[in-house]
Design an enzyme around this catalytic site. Structure first.
Site, PDB file in Angstrom:
ATOM      1  N   HIS A  57       0.809  -1.229   0.000  1.00 13.79           N
ATOM      2  CA  HIS A  57       0.000   0.000   0.000  1.00 13.79           C
ATOM      3  C   HIS A  57       0.839   1.275   0.000  1.00 13.79           C
ATOM      4  CE1 HIS A  57       0.856  -0.203   4.326  1.00 13.79           C
ATOM      5  NE2 HIS A  57       0.672   1.093   4.325  1.00 13.79           N
TER       6      HIS A  57
HETATM    7  C1  UD1 Z   1      -2.235   5.705   5.260  1.00 10.37           C
HETATM    8  C2  UD1 Z   1      -0.955   6.340   5.796  1.00 10.37           C
HETATM    9  C3  UD1 Z   1       0.163   5.310   5.764  1.00 10.37           C
HETATM   10  C4  UD1 Z   1      -0.250   4.019   6.478  1.00 10.37           C
HETATM   11  C5  UD1 Z   1      -1.554   3.506   5.906  1.00 10.37           C
HETATM   12  C6  UD1 Z   1      -2.024   2.314   6.714  1.00 10.37           C
HETATM   13  C7  UD1 Z   1      -0.635   8.745   5.364  1.00 10.37           C
HETATM   14  C8  UD1 Z   1       0.047   9.753   4.540  1.00 10.37           C
HETATM   15  N1  UD1 Z   1      -0.520   7.460   4.968  1.00 10.37           N
HETATM   16  O1  UD1 Z   1      -2.016   5.420   3.886  1.00 10.37           O
HETATM   17  O2  UD1 Z   1       1.297   5.835   6.426  1.00 10.37           O
HETATM   18  O3  UD1 Z   1       0.760   3.061   6.302  1.00 10.37           O
HETATM   19  O4  UD1 Z   1      -2.547   4.546   5.978  1.00 10.37           O
HETATM   20  O5  UD1 Z   1      -2.903   1.509   6.022  1.00 10.37           O
HETATM   21  O6  UD1 Z   1      -1.275   9.079   6.330  1.00 10.37           O
HETATM   22  N2  UD1 Z   1      -9.457   4.305   1.163  1.00 10.37           N
HETATM   23  C9  UD1 Z   1     -10.687   3.696   1.114  1.00 10.37           C
HETATM   24  N3  UD1 Z   1     -11.222   3.255   2.298  1.00 10.37           N
HETATM   25  C10 UD1 Z   1     -10.612   3.418   3.500  1.00 10.37           C
HETATM   26  C11 UD1 Z   1      -9.364   4.045   3.532  1.00 10.37           C
HETATM   27  C12 UD1 Z   1      -8.800   4.479   2.345  1.00 10.37           C
HETATM   28  O7  UD1 Z   1     -11.278   3.543   0.054  1.00 10.37           O
HETATM   29  O8  UD1 Z   1     -11.172   2.990   4.538  1.00 10.37           O
HETATM   30  C13 UD1 Z   1      -8.848   4.764  -0.119  1.00 10.37           C
HETATM   31  C14 UD1 Z   1      -9.293   6.181  -0.472  1.00 10.37           C
HETATM   32  O9  UD1 Z   1      -9.434   6.258  -1.840  1.00 10.37           O
HETATM   33  C15 UD1 Z   1      -8.099   7.020  -0.061  1.00 10.37           C
HETATM   34  C16 UD1 Z   1      -6.944   6.060  -0.328  1.00 10.37           C
HETATM   35  O10 UD1 Z   1      -7.442   4.766  -0.005  1.00 10.37           O
HETATM   36  O11 UD1 Z   1      -8.008   8.204  -0.780  1.00 10.37           O
HETATM   37  C17 UD1 Z   1      -5.693   6.331   0.486  1.00 10.37           C
HETATM   38  O12 UD1 Z   1      -6.019   6.434   1.874  1.00 10.37           O
HETATM   39  P1  UD1 Z   1      -5.134   7.357   2.825  1.00 10.37           P
HETATM   40  O13 UD1 Z   1      -5.638   7.241   4.206  1.00 10.37           O
HETATM   41  O14 UD1 Z   1      -5.032   8.714   2.257  1.00 10.37           O
HETATM   42  O15 UD1 Z   1      -3.702   6.756   2.702  1.00 10.37           O
HETATM   43  P2  UD1 Z   1      -3.205   5.246   2.876  1.00 10.37           P
HETATM   44  O16 UD1 Z   1      -2.612   4.838   1.587  1.00 10.37           O
HETATM   45  O17 UD1 Z   1      -4.288   4.427   3.452  1.00 10.37           O
HETATM   46  N1  UDP Z   2      -3.440  -5.654   8.846  1.00 12.85           N
HETATM   47  C1  UDP Z   2      -4.703  -6.235   8.954  1.00 12.85           C
HETATM   48  N2  UDP Z   2      -5.358  -6.609   7.812  1.00 12.85           N
HETATM   49  C2  UDP Z   2      -4.828  -6.439   6.567  1.00 12.85           C
HETATM   50  C3  UDP Z   2      -3.531  -5.864   6.468  1.00 12.85           C
HETATM   51  C4  UDP Z   2      -2.876  -5.470   7.613  1.00 12.85           C
HETATM   52  O1  UDP Z   2      -5.211  -6.409  10.056  1.00 12.85           O
HETATM   53  O2  UDP Z   2      -5.489  -6.798   5.579  1.00 12.85           O
HETATM   54  C5  UDP Z   2      -2.735  -5.240  10.066  1.00 12.85           C
HETATM   55  C6  UDP Z   2      -1.379  -5.867  10.257  1.00 12.85           C
HETATM   56  O3  UDP Z   2      -1.493  -7.118  10.910  1.00 12.85           O
HETATM   57  C7  UDP Z   2      -0.653  -4.822  11.103  1.00 12.85           C
HETATM   58  C8  UDP Z   2      -1.240  -3.518  10.606  1.00 12.85           C
HETATM   59  O4  UDP Z   2      -2.470  -3.845   9.968  1.00 12.85           O
HETATM   60  O5  UDP Z   2      -0.971  -4.980  12.467  1.00 12.85           O
HETATM   61  C9  UDP Z   2      -0.324  -2.844   9.625  1.00 12.85           C
HETATM   62  O6  UDP Z   2      -0.978  -1.758   9.054  1.00 12.85           O
HETATM   63  P1  UDP Z   2      -0.690  -1.239   7.585  1.00 12.85           P
HETATM   64  O7  UDP Z   2       0.072  -2.248   6.828  1.00 12.85           O
HETATM   65  O8  UDP Z   2      -1.988  -0.768   7.036  1.00 12.85           O
HETATM   66  O9  UDP Z   2       0.163   0.090   7.858  1.00 12.85           O
HETATM   67  P2  UDP Z   2       1.687   0.376   8.230  1.00 12.85           P
HETATM   68  O10 UDP Z   2       2.079  -0.498   9.364  1.00 12.85           O
HETATM   69  O11 UDP Z   2       2.505   0.153   7.002  1.00 12.85           O
HETATM   70  O12 UDP Z   2       1.668   1.822   8.572  1.00 12.85           O
END
Ligand code: UD1
Ligand code: UDP
Length: 356
Positions: free
Chosen positions: A206
């Protein structure tokens, strides 16, 4: 004596997981008010963690959702200021390195309220990562900095931050220890997907650097598609969007599923024959589960997992992914890098002492 009030600010998946043990550990010492920024909002990216991990329902949900970095951070900041003005907390608690973290940190600093940062001091030294900017800025306005590792403490010292720094271990380890037995008892994911221990690899992707580049996404999916094993790939919504938009295909061995809950994820991780990921939290959990981790990035904040020999940074080169999966089989002891499972209690007690 009236209990002090602490405002916890969360918004993204890994923050719910980190907040769960800390929130429990705050109960004897504080009145906690939880604010969910709404950065993540799908059931499988948010509510499922509150339910499984029995996290208290947030008193506020800002409903911010997706957007550009400035939109997300700016809107959060405006709304957080209003809440802080009415709640008047004694301390603010933020986690990790997302835009919700930075907005919470700025809101605290501007309001002159003491700020505690859980997962302080992590650095990839790659300023093109949005998370790196969030980490550095948050640490520099924090009063209490809770570091998971020795490397994190050293990183802060290099930036001149030595006051208020506490090496407490990693709250994700607390979460894992607390939930593993329950996850094993309740998760049906192996049966649902017809999986056997060691019979599949697990992948998550991601990171913006990967999802926002068609070449990098193609290269990763080609790599997964060429592995000599089934691959279970819970797809983050951000990643789903880009795969659909660019119509990137992969091998028949790759099963793309919706993001899974924490219980299913713990079970999928510990039974896999390899984890391929660009997630920070998943790299750590792979180490804790004793499963080799191929990291689909050029750098990592979790350098100790690499030094210990259980994590390999391969980037996104297809051949390298395939070759590493085939030929790299780490073995040997895994030192206790992330504390003893009592980090959350230490954090809660330390904040309590600091505010007295
Ligand atoms: C965010 C964090 C990243 C973290 C990740 C965990 C920032 C800059 N990034 O990235 O550090 O590792 O979360 O997973 O804060 N979306 C949905 N449904 C949801 C959430 C997101 O559809 O419930 C889609 C939306 O189109 C959104 C895109 O995902 O615009 C990105 O979501 P966003 O929260 O901006 O960044 P992440 O890539 O999730
Ligand atoms: N995780 C989860 N379901 C998923 C993917 C990740 O429960 O489908 C959990 C994972 O076990 C870990 C956390 O989410 O505890 C990691 O979050 P993510 O990878 O979204 O973000 P990051 O750690 O890179 O910020």
């Amino acid at each position: 004596m009236k209990a002090k009030t602490i405002v916890t600010i969360v918004g993204a998946r890994p923050q719910f997981i980190k907040a769960a043990p800390v929130s429990r550990a705050l109960i004897p010492f504080f009145h906690e008010v939880m604010v969910h920024t709404g950065q993540h909002y799908d059931y499988g990216m948010s509510d499922v963690f509150f339910e499984e991990m029995e996290i208290k329902k947030p008193e506020f949900n800002l409903g911010i959702g997706g957007g550009t970095h400035a939109e997300q951070t700016g809107l959060m900041l405006i709304e957080l200021e209003k809440i802080l003005t009415s709640v008047k907390p004694d301390c603010i608690l933020v986690y990790g390195d997302t835009n919700s973290t930075l907005a919470g940190a700025l809101a605290a600093a501007k309001a002159g309220i003491p700020l505690a940062h859980v997962e302080a001091g992590l650095r990839s030294y790659d300023r093109t990562m949005p998370e790196e900017v969030n980490r550095v800025l948050t640490d520099h306005v924090s009063n209490l900095l809770f570091c998971p590792t020795d490397a994190a403490v050293k990183n802060l010292a290099k930036e001149g931050i030595v006051q208020g720094v506490h090496r407490v271990g990693d709250v994700m380890y607390d979460a894992l220890l607390y939930n593993l037995a329950n996850a094993r008892a309740k998760s049906k994911i192996l049966d649902q997907l017809g999986l056997k221990k060691g019979g599949y690899a697990l992948a998550t992707v991601h990171r913006a650097a990967n999802t926002d580049s068609i070449e990098r996404m193609r290269s990763i999916l080609d790599g997964l598609g060429k592995l000599d094993t089934q691959v279970i790939f819970p797809v983050h919504p951000r990643t789903r969007k880009t795969i659909n938009e660019w119509e990137i295909s992969t091998g028949a061995n790759v099963l793309m599923v919706e993001p899974v809950g924490y219980f299913d994820m713990l079970v999928l991780q510990e039974n896999s024959n390899c984890i391929l990921t660009d997630s920070g939290g998943v790299q750590k959990e792979a180490y804790l589960a004793g499963v080799r981790c191929i990291t689909l990035r050029e750098d990592t904040e979790w350098v100790e997992t690499v030094a210990a020999g259980w994590n390999k940074l391969v980037g996104v080169n297809t051949d390298l992914i395939v070759d590493t999966y085939k030929n790299w089989h780490p073995q040997g002891e895994r030192a206790a890098l992330y504390g003893d499972g009592h980090s959350a209690v230490e954090i809660s007690k330390t904040i309590f002492s600091a505010l007295r």
